[in-house]
Design a protein around this motif. Structure first.
Motif, PDB file in Angstrom:
ATOM      1  N   ARG A 250       0.649  -1.001  -0.047  1.00  0.00           N
ATOM      2  CA  ARG A 250      -0.071   0.115  -0.131  1.00  0.00           C
ATOM      3  C   ARG A 250       0.796   1.268   0.016  1.00  0.00           C
ATOM      4  NH1 ARG A 250      -4.624   2.729   2.358  1.00  0.00           N
ATOM      5  NH2 ARG A 250      -4.441   4.570   1.160  1.00  0.00           N
TER       6      ARG A 250
ATOM      7  N   LEU B 133       2.551   1.694  -3.280  1.00  0.00           N
ATOM      8  CA  LEU B 133       1.558   2.467  -4.372  1.00  0.00           C
ATOM      9  C   LEU B 133       1.215   4.054  -4.022  1.00  0.00           C
ATOM     10  CD1 LEU B 133      -1.073  -0.635  -4.566  1.00  0.00           C
ATOM     11  CD2 LEU B 133       0.423   0.608  -6.542  1.00  0.00           C
ATOM     12  N   ASP B 134       1.188   4.152  -2.825  1.00  0.00           N
ATOM     13  CA  ASP B 134       1.140   5.708  -2.562  1.00  0.00           C
ATOM     14  C   ASP B 134       2.440   6.434  -2.978  1.00  0.00           C
ATOM     15  OD1 ASP B 134      -1.288   5.347  -1.056  1.00  0.00           O
ATOM     16  OD2 ASP B 134      -0.125   5.317   0.863  1.00  0.00           O
TER      17      ASP B 134
ATOM     18  N   THR C 221       1.834   6.507  -7.053  1.00  0.00           N
ATOM     19  CA  THR C 221       0.928   7.162  -7.523  1.00  0.00           C
ATOM     20  C   THR C 221       1.228   8.742  -7.335  1.00  0.00           C
ATOM     21  OG1 THR C 221      -0.248   6.689  -5.508  1.00  0.00           O
ATOM     22  CG2 THR C 221      -0.838   5.437  -7.484  1.00  0.00           C
TER      23      THR C 221
ATOM     24  N   VAL D  13      -4.917  -0.209 -12.137  1.00  0.00           N
ATOM     25  CA  VAL D  13      -3.821   1.121 -11.889  1.00  0.00           C
ATOM     26  C   VAL D  13      -4.760   2.299 -12.181  1.00  0.00           C
ATOM     27  CG1 VAL D  13      -1.971   2.265 -13.342  1.00  0.00           C
ATOM     28  CG2 VAL D  13      -1.945  -0.397 -13.166  1.00  0.00           C
TER      29      VAL D  13
ATOM     30  N   GLN E 190      -6.411   2.929  -8.989  1.00  0.00           N
ATOM     31  CA  GLN E 190      -5.592   3.370  -7.758  1.00  0.00           C
ATOM     32  C   GLN E 190      -5.363   4.886  -7.931  1.00  0.00           C
ATOM     33  OE1 GLN E 190      -3.865   1.530  -5.263  1.00  0.00           O
ATOM     34  NE2 GLN E 190      -5.396  -0.065  -6.228  1.00  0.00           N
ATOM     35  N   TYR E 191      -5.244   5.636  -8.794  1.00  0.00           N
ATOM     36  CA  TYR E 191      -5.379   6.913  -8.806  1.00  0.00           C
ATOM     37  C   TYR E 191      -6.639   7.524  -8.688  1.00  0.00           C
ATOM     38  CZ  TYR E 191      -0.480   6.923 -11.163  1.00  0.00           C
ATOM     39  OH  TYR E 191       0.633   6.815 -11.188  1.00  0.00           O
TER      40      TYR E 191
END
Ligand code: UDP
Ligand code: MG
Length: 325
Positions: A216, A219-220, A223, A286, A289-290
Protein backbone atom coordinates in the motif's frame (compact mmCIF):
# COMPACT_ATOMS: atom_id res chain seq x y z
CA UNK A 1 7.22 30.11 30.95
CA UNK A 2 8.84 27.38 28.92
CA UNK A 3 10.85 28.84 26.13
CA UNK A 4 10.64 27.69 22.58
CA UNK A 5 12.82 24.60 22.16
CA UNK A 6 15.46 24.85 19.47
CA UNK A 7 15.17 21.26 18.30
CA UNK A 8 12.11 19.04 18.09
CA UNK A 9 12.39 15.30 17.83
CA UNK A 10 9.31 13.55 16.49
CA UNK A 11 8.71 9.84 17.05
CA UNK A 12 5.59 7.92 15.94
CA UNK A 13 4.53 5.09 18.27
CA UNK A 14 2.27 2.19 17.46
CA UNK A 15 2.47 -0.60 20.04
CA UNK A 16 6.06 0.03 21.08
CA UNK A 17 5.82 -0.61 24.83
CA UNK A 18 9.23 -2.27 24.97
CA UNK A 19 11.00 0.65 23.29
CA UNK A 20 9.70 3.87 24.82
CA UNK A 21 11.80 3.84 27.97
CA UNK A 22 15.05 3.16 26.09
CA UNK A 23 14.20 5.55 23.28
CA UNK A 24 13.72 8.35 25.78
CA UNK A 25 16.93 7.53 27.65
CA UNK A 26 19.05 7.40 24.48
CA UNK A 27 17.59 10.65 23.16
CA UNK A 28 18.24 12.38 26.48
CA UNK A 29 21.87 11.21 26.41
CA UNK A 30 22.45 12.47 22.90
CA UNK A 31 20.62 15.76 23.25
CA UNK A 32 22.23 16.68 26.57
CA UNK A 33 25.60 16.45 24.86
CA UNK A 34 24.55 19.16 22.41
CA UNK A 35 23.66 21.74 25.06
CA UNK A 36 20.69 22.86 22.96
CA UNK A 37 17.12 23.18 24.19
CA UNK A 38 14.89 20.46 22.79
CA UNK A 39 11.57 18.67 23.02
CA UNK A 40 10.43 15.16 22.19
CA UNK A 41 7.05 14.97 20.48
CA UNK A 42 5.70 11.44 20.58
CA UNK A 43 2.64 10.67 18.51
CA UNK A 44 0.77 7.72 19.90
CA UNK A 45 -0.89 6.27 16.81
CA UNK A 46 -3.66 4.36 18.59
CA UNK A 47 -1.46 1.89 20.47
CA UNK A 48 -3.34 -0.97 22.07
CA UNK A 49 -0.51 -2.37 24.23
CA UNK A 50 1.15 -0.91 27.30
CA UNK A 51 2.63 2.02 25.34
CA UNK A 52 0.10 4.43 26.81
CA UNK A 53 1.24 3.78 30.38
CA UNK A 54 4.89 3.96 29.37
CA UNK A 55 4.28 7.29 27.66
CA UNK A 56 2.41 8.67 30.62
CA UNK A 57 5.23 7.79 32.98
CA UNK A 58 7.97 9.19 30.72
CA UNK A 59 5.99 12.39 30.30
CA UNK A 60 5.47 12.78 34.02
CA UNK A 61 9.18 12.50 34.64
CA UNK A 62 10.33 14.75 31.82
CA UNK A 63 8.51 17.97 30.91
CA UNK A 64 10.34 18.12 27.58
CA UNK A 65 8.23 15.21 26.39
CA UNK A 66 4.89 15.95 24.76
CA UNK A 67 2.51 13.19 23.80
CA UNK A 68 -0.12 13.52 21.08
CA UNK A 69 -2.67 10.71 21.35
CA UNK A 70 -4.63 9.79 18.24
CA UNK A 71 -8.23 8.65 18.51
CA UNK A 72 -7.28 5.45 16.67
CA UNK A 73 -4.53 4.10 14.43
CA UNK A 74 -4.17 6.48 11.48
CA UNK A 75 -0.91 5.10 10.13
CA UNK A 76 2.76 5.91 10.31
CA UNK A 77 2.85 8.76 7.78
CA UNK A 78 -0.10 10.54 9.37
CA UNK A 79 1.50 10.17 12.79
CA UNK A 80 4.69 11.78 11.53
CA UNK A 81 2.60 14.55 9.93
CA UNK A 82 0.92 15.27 13.26
CA UNK A 83 4.32 15.33 14.94
CA UNK A 84 5.51 18.02 12.54
CA UNK A 85 2.33 19.98 13.14
CA UNK A 86 2.93 20.01 16.89
CA UNK A 87 6.72 20.45 16.80
CA UNK A 88 7.93 23.94 17.64
CA UNK A 89 11.68 23.72 17.07
CA UNK A 90 13.80 25.51 14.47
CA UNK A 91 14.85 22.06 13.34
CA UNK A 92 12.65 18.97 13.42
CA UNK A 93 14.10 15.46 13.45
CA UNK A 94 11.92 12.47 12.54
CA UNK A 95 12.98 9.20 14.13
CA UNK A 96 11.41 5.75 14.44
CA UNK A 97 10.49 4.70 17.97
CA UNK A 98 11.95 1.19 17.65
CA UNK A 99 15.59 2.37 17.81
CA UNK A 100 16.36 1.09 14.33
CA UNK A 101 17.50 4.65 13.76
CA UNK A 102 20.30 5.23 16.30
CA UNK A 103 19.74 8.60 18.06
CA UNK A 104 23.51 9.27 17.89
CA UNK A 105 23.15 9.97 14.16
CA UNK A 106 21.22 13.11 15.13
CA UNK A 107 24.54 14.72 16.07
CA UNK A 108 25.80 14.43 12.48
CA UNK A 109 22.49 15.77 11.23
CA UNK A 110 22.74 18.78 13.52
CA UNK A 111 26.27 19.47 12.28
CA UNK A 112 25.07 19.52 8.69
CA UNK A 113 22.16 21.75 9.66
CA UNK A 114 24.54 24.22 11.26
CA UNK A 115 26.53 24.17 8.02
CA UNK A 116 23.41 25.49 6.33
CA UNK A 117 21.56 22.46 4.96
CA UNK A 118 17.78 22.50 5.22
CA UNK A 119 17.23 18.76 4.96
CA UNK A 120 19.62 16.12 6.24
CA UNK A 121 18.36 12.62 5.46
CA UNK A 122 19.91 9.45 6.82
CA UNK A 123 21.05 6.95 4.20
CA UNK A 124 20.99 3.28 5.16
CA UNK A 125 24.42 1.99 4.25
CA UNK A 126 23.49 -1.34 5.78
CA UNK A 127 20.41 -2.90 7.34
CA UNK A 128 20.67 -5.22 10.30
CA UNK A 129 18.19 -7.79 11.53
CA UNK A 130 15.75 -7.55 8.65
CA UNK A 131 14.65 -10.48 6.48
CA UNK A 132 16.23 -10.91 3.04
CA UNK A 133 12.75 -10.44 1.64
CA UNK A 134 12.35 -7.03 3.25
CA UNK A 135 15.84 -5.96 2.21
CA UNK A 136 15.35 -7.18 -1.34
CA UNK A 137 11.93 -5.61 -1.85
CA UNK A 138 13.09 -2.38 -0.23
CA UNK A 139 16.12 -2.18 -2.49
CA UNK A 140 13.99 -2.85 -5.55
CA UNK A 141 11.38 -0.34 -4.45
CA UNK A 142 13.79 2.53 -3.79
CA UNK A 143 15.40 2.04 -7.20
CA UNK A 144 12.07 1.82 -8.98
CA UNK A 145 10.75 4.99 -7.41
CA UNK A 146 14.06 6.75 -8.14
CA UNK A 147 13.68 5.87 -11.83
CA UNK A 148 10.04 6.67 -12.37
CA UNK A 149 9.43 9.62 -10.04
CA UNK A 150 9.46 13.11 -11.50
CA UNK A 151 11.73 14.24 -8.71
CA UNK A 152 14.91 12.67 -7.36
CA UNK A 153 14.10 10.77 -4.20
CA UNK A 154 17.41 9.59 -2.72
CA UNK A 155 17.66 5.79 -2.57
CA UNK A 156 17.78 3.84 0.71
CA UNK A 157 16.50 6.69 2.85
CA UNK A 158 13.61 6.39 5.26
CA UNK A 159 11.87 9.04 7.26
CA UNK A 160 14.84 9.41 9.62
CA UNK A 161 15.85 12.97 8.78
CA UNK A 162 16.32 16.49 10.01
CA UNK A 163 14.30 19.32 8.52
CA UNK A 164 14.69 23.04 8.94
CA UNK A 165 11.67 25.07 10.07
CA UNK A 166 11.27 26.43 6.52
CA UNK A 167 10.92 22.91 5.15
CA UNK A 168 8.50 21.91 7.91
CA UNK A 169 6.33 24.92 7.09
CA UNK A 170 6.39 23.96 3.41
CA UNK A 171 5.32 20.41 4.29
CA UNK A 172 2.56 21.68 6.57
CA UNK A 173 1.13 23.45 3.55
CA UNK A 174 0.83 20.11 1.71
CA UNK A 175 -2.37 18.56 3.07
CA UNK A 176 -2.41 15.58 0.69
CA UNK A 177 -3.68 12.17 1.79
CA UNK A 178 -1.82 8.88 1.23
CA UNK A 179 1.42 10.59 2.08
CA UNK A 180 4.93 9.57 1.16
CA UNK A 181 6.84 11.97 3.35
CA UNK A 182 10.33 11.17 2.09
CA UNK A 183 9.14 12.03 -1.42
CA UNK A 184 7.40 15.17 -0.22
CA UNK A 185 10.57 16.42 1.46
CA UNK A 186 12.49 15.94 -1.78
CA UNK A 187 9.73 17.71 -3.65
CA UNK A 188 9.97 20.95 -1.62
CA UNK A 189 13.61 21.49 -2.60
CA UNK A 190 16.01 23.66 -0.54
CA UNK A 191 19.55 22.51 0.27
CA UNK A 192 19.55 18.79 0.99
CA UNK A 193 22.25 16.33 1.94
CA UNK A 194 22.61 12.86 3.41
CA UNK A 195 24.56 11.18 6.19
CA UNK A 196 25.23 7.45 6.14
CA UNK A 197 24.35 5.13 8.98
CA UNK A 198 23.83 1.49 9.77
CA UNK A 199 20.19 0.67 10.36
CA UNK A 200 20.01 -1.37 13.54
CA UNK A 201 17.83 -4.25 14.57
CA UNK A 202 14.56 -3.47 16.24
CA UNK A 203 15.16 -3.00 19.98
CA UNK A 204 11.93 -4.77 20.92
CA UNK A 205 8.66 -5.83 19.36
CA UNK A 206 7.84 -6.58 15.75
CA UNK A 207 7.59 -4.60 12.56
CA UNK A 208 4.30 -2.78 12.09
CA UNK A 209 4.66 -3.03 8.32
CA UNK A 210 3.34 -6.38 7.12
CA UNK A 211 3.44 -7.09 3.36
CA UNK A 212 -0.05 -5.65 2.84
CA UNK A 213 0.94 -2.29 4.32
CA UNK A 214 4.26 -2.29 2.48
CA UNK A 215 2.49 -2.72 -0.86
CA UNK A 216 0.00 0.00 0.00
CA UNK A 217 2.86 2.32 0.93
CA UNK A 218 4.69 1.54 -2.33
CA UNK A 219 1.53 2.36 -4.29
CA UNK A 220 1.19 5.65 -2.41
CA UNK A 221 4.75 6.51 -3.34
CA UNK A 222 4.29 5.61 -7.00
CA UNK A 223 0.92 7.27 -7.52
CA UNK A 224 2.02 10.29 -5.51
CA UNK A 225 5.13 10.98 -7.55
CA UNK A 226 4.76 9.42 -10.98
CA UNK A 227 2.39 9.14 -13.94
CA UNK A 228 4.50 6.34 -15.39
CA UNK A 229 1.91 3.58 -14.73
CA UNK A 230 -0.68 5.63 -16.64
CA UNK A 231 1.66 6.44 -19.48
CA UNK A 232 2.83 2.88 -19.92
CA UNK A 233 -0.67 1.98 -21.17
CA UNK A 234 -0.03 3.78 -24.45
CA UNK A 235 2.89 1.43 -25.15
CA UNK A 236 0.78 -1.63 -24.38
CA UNK A 237 -1.94 -0.37 -26.70
CA UNK A 238 0.57 0.34 -29.50
CA UNK A 239 2.14 -3.11 -29.20
CA UNK A 240 -1.25 -4.85 -29.38
CA UNK A 241 -2.30 -2.71 -32.36
CA UNK A 242 0.95 -3.57 -34.09
CA UNK A 243 0.34 -7.30 -33.59
CA UNK A 244 -3.12 -6.91 -35.12
CA UNK A 245 -1.81 -4.94 -38.08
CA UNK A 246 0.73 -7.65 -38.83
CA UNK A 247 -1.66 -10.54 -38.12
CA UNK A 248 -4.52 -9.48 -40.40
CA UNK A 249 -2.63 -9.65 -43.73
CA UNK A 250 -0.71 -12.68 -42.50
CA UNK A 251 -3.84 -14.71 -41.78
CA UNK A 252 -5.44 -13.56 -45.06
CA UNK A 253 -2.36 -14.63 -46.95
CA UNK A 254 -2.20 -18.03 -45.25
CA UNK A 255 -5.84 -18.71 -46.09
CA UNK A 256 -5.48 -17.72 -49.73
CA UNK A 257 -2.38 -19.88 -49.99
CA UNK A 258 -4.36 -22.80 -48.58
CA UNK A 259 -2.01 -23.30 -45.63
CA UNK A 260 -2.89 -25.65 -42.77
CA UNK A 261 -2.10 -22.88 -40.31
CA UNK A 262 -5.41 -21.09 -40.35
CA UNK A 263 -5.71 -20.18 -36.65
CA UNK A 264 -9.02 -21.87 -36.32
CA UNK A 265 -10.59 -23.20 -33.20
CA UNK A 266 -11.97 -21.91 -29.95
CA UNK A 267 -8.91 -22.58 -27.83
CA UNK A 268 -6.78 -19.94 -29.54
CA UNK A 269 -9.55 -17.37 -29.34
CA UNK A 270 -10.21 -18.16 -25.72
CA UNK A 271 -6.58 -17.89 -24.68
CA UNK A 272 -6.07 -14.60 -26.48
CA UNK A 273 -9.28 -13.28 -24.98
CA UNK A 274 -8.20 -14.21 -21.46
CA UNK A 275 -4.81 -12.63 -21.96
CA UNK A 276 -6.23 -9.39 -23.28
CA UNK A 277 -8.89 -9.22 -20.56
CA UNK A 278 -6.23 -9.65 -17.93
CA UNK A 279 -4.26 -6.77 -19.45
CA UNK A 280 -7.33 -4.61 -19.44
CA UNK A 281 -8.26 -5.47 -15.89
CA UNK A 282 -4.72 -4.75 -14.79
CA UNK A 283 -4.84 -1.31 -16.35
CA UNK A 284 -8.23 -0.72 -14.80
CA UNK A 285 -6.67 -1.54 -11.46
CA UNK A 286 -3.89 0.97 -12.12
CA UNK A 287 -6.40 3.65 -12.99
CA UNK A 288 -8.45 2.68 -9.98
CA UNK A 289 -5.47 3.36 -7.76
CA UNK A 290 -5.29 6.94 -8.98
CA UNK A 291 -9.08 7.39 -8.88
CA UNK A 292 -9.33 6.11 -5.30
CA UNK A 293 -6.69 8.60 -4.27
CA UNK A 294 -8.56 11.42 -5.99
CA UNK A 295 -11.61 10.36 -3.98
CA UNK A 296 -9.55 10.54 -0.79
CA UNK A 297 -8.65 14.12 -1.68
CA UNK A 298 -12.12 15.36 -2.57
CA UNK A 299 -13.66 14.07 0.64
CA UNK A 300 -11.41 16.47 2.54
CA UNK A 301 -11.31 14.33 5.64
CA UNK A 302 -8.69 15.30 8.20
CA UNK A 303 -5.53 13.17 8.10
CA UNK A 304 -5.95 12.23 11.75
CA UNK A 305 -8.01 12.94 14.84
CA UNK A 306 -6.31 13.87 18.08
CA UNK A 307 -7.99 12.57 21.21
CA UNK A 308 -5.71 14.07 23.83
CA UNK A 309 -2.44 15.97 24.16
CA UNK A 310 -0.27 15.57 27.22
CA UNK A 311 2.08 18.45 27.77
CA UNK A 312 3.22 20.85 30.37
CA UNK A 313 0.25 23.13 30.96
CA UNK A 314 2.53 26.15 31.19
CA UNK A 315 3.69 25.41 27.66
CA UNK A 316 2.32 27.63 24.95
CA UNK A 317 1.53 24.78 22.62
CA UNK A 318 -1.50 23.53 20.77
CA UNK A 319 -3.54 21.81 23.45
CA UNK A 320 -7.17 21.52 22.69
CA UNK A 321 -7.34 21.42 18.93
CA UNK A 322 -9.29 18.43 17.79
CA UNK A 323 -7.81 17.74 14.47
CA UNK A 324 -5.47 19.12 11.92
CA UNK A 325 -4.62 18.65 8.32
N1 UDP B 1 4.16 3.22 13.23
C1 UDP B 1 3.05 4.03 13.49
N2 UDP B 1 1.83 3.67 12.98
C2 UDP B 1 1.66 2.56 12.21
C3 UDP B 1 2.79 1.77 11.92
C4 UDP B 1 4.03 2.12 12.44
O1 UDP B 1 3.16 5.03 14.18
O2 UDP B 1 0.53 2.30 11.78
C5 UDP B 1 5.46 3.60 13.79
C6 UDP B 1 6.17 2.49 14.54
O3 UDP B 1 5.76 2.47 15.90
C7 UDP B 1 7.62 2.87 14.38
C8 UDP B 1 7.64 3.52 13.00
O4 UDP B 1 6.31 3.90 12.70
O5 UDP B 1 8.04 3.83 15.32
C9 UDP B 1 8.17 2.59 11.94
O6 UDP B 1 7.47 1.37 11.95
P1 UDP B 1 8.18 -0.05 11.91
O7 UDP B 1 9.42 -0.02 12.72
O8 UDP B 1 7.19 -1.09 12.26
O9 UDP B 1 8.54 -0.17 10.36
P2 UDP B 1 9.84 -0.89 9.75
O10 UDP B 1 11.03 -0.26 10.40
O11 UDP B 1 9.72 -2.33 10.07
O12 UDP B 1 9.76 -0.59 8.29
MG1 MG C 1 11.33 -0.25 12.40
Amino acid sequence: MTTQPKISIVAPVFNEQGNIETLHRRIVEVMESTGESWELVIVNDGSRDGSVDELRSVRERDARVRVVNFARNFGHQNAVTAGMEYARGDAVILIDADLQDPPEVMLQMLDKWREGFHVVYAVRAERKGESWFKKFTAKLFYRLIYRIAEIDIPVDTGDFRLMDRQVVEALKAMPEHNRFIRGMTSWVGFRQTGVEYVRQERHAGETKYPLRKMLRFALDAITGFSYFPLQVMIYASLILALIAVVAIPLVAFLRLAGSHLQFEGQATTLIVLLLLSSFQLFFLFVMGQYVARIYDEVRHRPLYIVAEVWENTSDAGVTDENSAG
